[in-house]
Motif scaffolding. Structure first.
Motif, mmCIF file in Angstrom:
data_model
loop_
_atom_site.group_PDB
_atom_site.id
_atom_site.type_symbol
_atom_site.label_atom_id
_atom_site.label_comp_id
_atom_site.label_asym_id
_atom_site.label_seq_id
_atom_site.Cartn_x
_atom_site.Cartn_y
_atom_site.Cartn_z
ATOM 1 N N ARG A 88 0.842 -1.191 0.000
ATOM 2 C CA ARG A 88 0.000 0.000 0.000
ATOM 3 C C ARG A 88 0.877 1.241 0.000
ATOM 4 O O ARG A 88 1.829 1.348 0.775
ATOM 5 C CB ARG A 88 -0.927 0.013 1.221
ATOM 6 C CG ARG A 88 -1.887 1.191 1.198
ATOM 7 C CD ARG A 88 -2.959 1.097 2.254
ATOM 8 N NE ARG A 88 -3.926 2.172 2.133
ATOM 9 C CZ ARG A 88 -4.961 2.347 2.937
ATOM 10 N NH1 ARG A 88 -5.184 1.479 3.915
ATOM 11 N NH2 ARG A 88 -5.788 3.366 2.757
ATOM 12 N N ARG A 89 0.567 2.154 -0.901
ATOM 13 C CA ARG A 89 1.346 3.377 -1.085
ATOM 14 C C ARG A 89 2.829 3.029 -1.293
ATOM 15 O O ARG A 89 3.708 3.447 -0.548
ATOM 16 C CB ARG A 89 1.157 4.330 0.089
ATOM 17 C CG ARG A 89 -0.258 4.878 0.200
ATOM 18 C CD ARG A 89 -0.357 6.018 1.209
ATOM 19 N NE ARG A 89 0.010 5.595 2.542
ATOM 20 C CZ ARG A 89 -0.845 5.051 3.409
ATOM 21 N NH1 ARG A 89 -2.107 4.856 3.078
ATOM 22 N NH2 ARG A 89 -0.435 4.703 4.610
ATOM 23 N N ARG A 137 -2.445 -1.673 -3.491
ATOM 24 C CA ARG A 137 -3.326 -0.513 -3.419
ATOM 25 C C ARG A 137 -2.488 0.762 -3.422
ATOM 26 O O ARG A 137 -1.541 0.887 -2.644
ATOM 27 C CB ARG A 137 -4.191 -0.574 -2.150
ATOM 28 C CG ARG A 137 -5.214 0.538 -2.063
ATOM 29 C CD ARG A 137 -6.182 0.302 -0.921
ATOM 30 N NE ARG A 137 -7.189 1.348 -0.853
ATOM 31 C CZ ARG A 137 -8.172 1.376 0.033
ATOM 32 N NH1 ARG A 137 -8.307 0.384 0.913
ATOM 33 N NH2 ARG A 137 -9.044 2.370 0.039
ATOM 34 N N GLU A 138 -2.796 1.667 -4.332
ATOM 35 C CA GLU A 138 -2.036 2.911 -4.486
ATOM 36 C C GLU A 138 -0.557 2.597 -4.733
ATOM 37 O O GLU A 138 0.322 3.051 -4.016
ATOM 38 C CB GLU A 138 -2.198 3.803 -3.258
ATOM 39 C CG GLU A 138 -3.635 4.246 -3.008
ATOM 40 C CD GLU A 138 -3.772 5.040 -1.730
ATOM 41 O OE1 GLU A 138 -3.208 6.155 -1.676
ATOM 42 O OE2 GLU A 138 -4.421 4.554 -0.787
ATOM 43 N N GLU A 177 2.579 2.430 -7.681
ATOM 44 C CA GLU A 177 3.050 2.953 -8.964
ATOM 45 C C GLU A 177 4.271 2.169 -9.426
ATOM 46 O O GLU A 177 5.195 1.922 -8.644
ATOM 47 C CB GLU A 177 3.451 4.417 -8.844
ATOM 48 C CG GLU A 177 2.323 5.405 -8.624
ATOM 49 C CD GLU A 177 2.871 6.818 -8.540
ATOM 50 O OE1 GLU A 177 2.661 7.591 -9.486
ATOM 51 O OE2 GLU A 177 3.526 7.143 -7.537
ATOM 52 N N ARG A 231 -5.715 -2.192 -6.987
ATOM 53 C CA ARG A 231 -6.600 -1.045 -6.879
ATOM 54 C C ARG A 231 -5.763 0.230 -6.889
ATOM 55 O O ARG A 231 -4.813 0.369 -6.119
ATOM 56 C CB ARG A 231 -7.419 -1.125 -5.585
ATOM 57 C CG ARG A 231 -8.402 0.023 -5.402
ATOM 58 C CD ARG A 231 -9.234 -0.158 -4.151
ATOM 59 N NE ARG A 231 -10.178 0.941 -3.967
ATOM 60 C CZ ARG A 231 -10.981 1.073 -2.911
ATOM 61 N NH1 ARG A 231 -10.986 0.147 -1.961
ATOM 62 N NH2 ARG A 231 -11.793 2.106 -2.822
ATOM 63 N N GLN A 232 -6.092 1.141 -7.802
ATOM 64 C CA GLN A 232 -5.352 2.385 -7.962
ATOM 65 C C GLN A 232 -3.870 2.097 -8.206
ATOM 66 O O GLN A 232 -2.989 2.572 -7.486
ATOM 67 C CB GLN A 232 -5.528 3.291 -6.731
ATOM 68 C CG GLN A 232 -6.950 3.823 -6.568
ATOM 69 C CD GLN A 232 -7.107 4.657 -5.314
ATOM 70 O OE1 GLN A 232 -7.567 4.163 -4.289
ATOM 71 N NE2 GLN A 232 -6.717 5.911 -5.404
ATOM 72 N N SER A 257 -0.828 2.058 -11.243
ATOM 73 C CA SER A 257 -0.496 2.649 -12.534
ATOM 74 C C SER A 257 0.906 2.224 -12.961
ATOM 75 O O SER A 257 1.729 1.803 -12.133
ATOM 76 C CB SER A 257 -0.610 4.174 -12.482
ATOM 77 O OG SER A 257 0.285 4.714 -11.525
ATOM 78 N N GLN A 294 -9.231 -2.690 -10.168
ATOM 79 C CA GLN A 294 -10.108 -1.558 -9.934
ATOM 80 C C GLN A 294 -9.279 -0.278 -10.059
ATOM 81 O O GLN A 294 -8.278 -0.100 -9.365
ATOM 82 C CB GLN A 294 -10.750 -1.638 -8.537
ATOM 83 C CG GLN A 294 -11.730 -0.510 -8.252
ATOM 84 C CD GLN A 294 -12.389 -0.655 -6.887
ATOM 85 O OE1 GLN A 294 -12.221 -1.655 -6.198
ATOM 86 N NE2 GLN A 294 -13.142 0.347 -6.497
ATOM 87 N N ASN A 295 -9.687 0.595 -10.975
ATOM 88 C CA ASN A 295 -8.962 1.849 -11.210
ATOM 89 C C ASN A 295 -7.478 1.598 -11.499
ATOM 90 O O ASN A 295 -6.601 2.252 -10.941
ATOM 91 C CB ASN A 295 -9.108 2.790 -10.000
ATOM 92 C CG ASN A 295 -10.532 3.246 -9.781
ATOM 93 O OD1 ASN A 295 -11.311 3.355 -10.727
ATOM 94 N ND2 ASN A 295 -10.891 3.500 -8.538
ATOM 95 N N ASP A 312 -4.596 1.950 -14.140
ATOM 96 C CA ASP A 312 -4.322 2.813 -15.290
ATOM 97 C C ASP A 312 -3.107 2.281 -16.059
ATOM 98 O O ASP A 312 -1.981 2.335 -15.573
ATOM 99 C CB ASP A 312 -4.062 4.237 -14.813
ATOM 100 C CG ASP A 312 -4.094 5.241 -15.955
ATOM 101 O OD1 ASP A 312 -4.036 4.813 -17.127
ATOM 102 O OD2 ASP A 312 -4.183 6.450 -15.669
#
Length: 230
Positions: A123-124, A143-144, A146, A163-164, A166, A183-184, A186
């Motif tokens: 996460r993050r 989650r979150e 990159e 989720r989230q 990219s 989910q989301n 990119d």
């Protein structure tokens, strides 16, 4: 190993990566020259220029710490927790990170090969300028997260939850996403998208028109459509 050693020169980092001195806890970091052990707490340590062969630090906790130019070969970091950690130039080969927990972490110019990170939670987390080869993210929760200017080759996200997430500037080669839950997510910024299996799991992902054209043959094949000009 030769491929891993070329990562630093092959991938350029953008201006968003932080330096060690930019970390809010940089002044509190103390050099670490010991061995990595299981069920230990590593708080405000800086591990630099070390090579660890088959370390066993299962269940350990890393808090507000940094690792730079570190090599971990065939290690076990299962059930480890890494919170507010910064890693640069870290090489992991044949290492088990299963069920580890990552939060507020940044990994720069690093390379993982043959790494198992099954059922882990991230996460993050920001990966930048990293290379992943034959890395297993099966059943992970991201989650979150990159992946910036990264190369992911033969990476397995089967049954993972994203989720989230990219992938700006990243190259995705022979990615497996079977039964993944997106989910989301990119994908528009990815340079290349090559899905080896699980195309139907891309629900919840956003791609651009150019990527759609690139993926069209694979979509047709998955749907059993024969495309012919004859």
């Amino acid at each position: 190993m030769a491929g891993l050693d070329r990562v630093a020169g092959a991938i350029s980092l953008d201006a968003m990566s932080r330096a060690l001195v930019d970390l809010p806890y940089a002044r509190r970091l103390a050099p670490f020259d010991g061995v990595l052990e299981s069920d230990e707490e590593y708080d405000n340590v800086h591990v630099a220029g070390r090579e660890f062969d088959e370390p066993d630090c299962r269940g350990s906790r890393f808090l507000e710490s940094a690792l730079t130019e570190v090599s971990i070969m065939r290690g076990s970091l299962r059930f480890t927790r890494l919170s507010d950690v910064w890693l640069r130039g870290v090489r992991m080969v044949g290492t088990n990170l299963g069920q580890s927990d990552w939060q507020d972490a940044e990994l720069i110019d690093s390379a993982w090969s043959g790494v198992e990170i099954v059922s882990a939670g991230l996460r993050r987390v920001r990966f930048e300028g990293c290379k992943f080869e034959s890395v297993n993210f099966r059943n992970c929760t991201l989650r979150e997260v990159e992946f910036v200017d990264c190369v992911l080759r033969d990476v397995d996200f089967a049954e993972a939850a994203l989720r989230q997430v990219s992938f700006p500037g990243s190259t995705l080669l022979r990615l497996a996403v079977d039964r993944a839950r997106l989910q989301n997510v990119d994908l528009r910024g990815a340079r290349t998208i090559d899905i080896a299996s699980g195309l139907d799991a891309l629900r919840g992902a956003t791609i651009n028109y150019g990527q759609l054209m690139d993926l069209a043959p694979a979509f047709a094949q998955a749907a059993g459509i024969i495309v012919s000009d004859d």
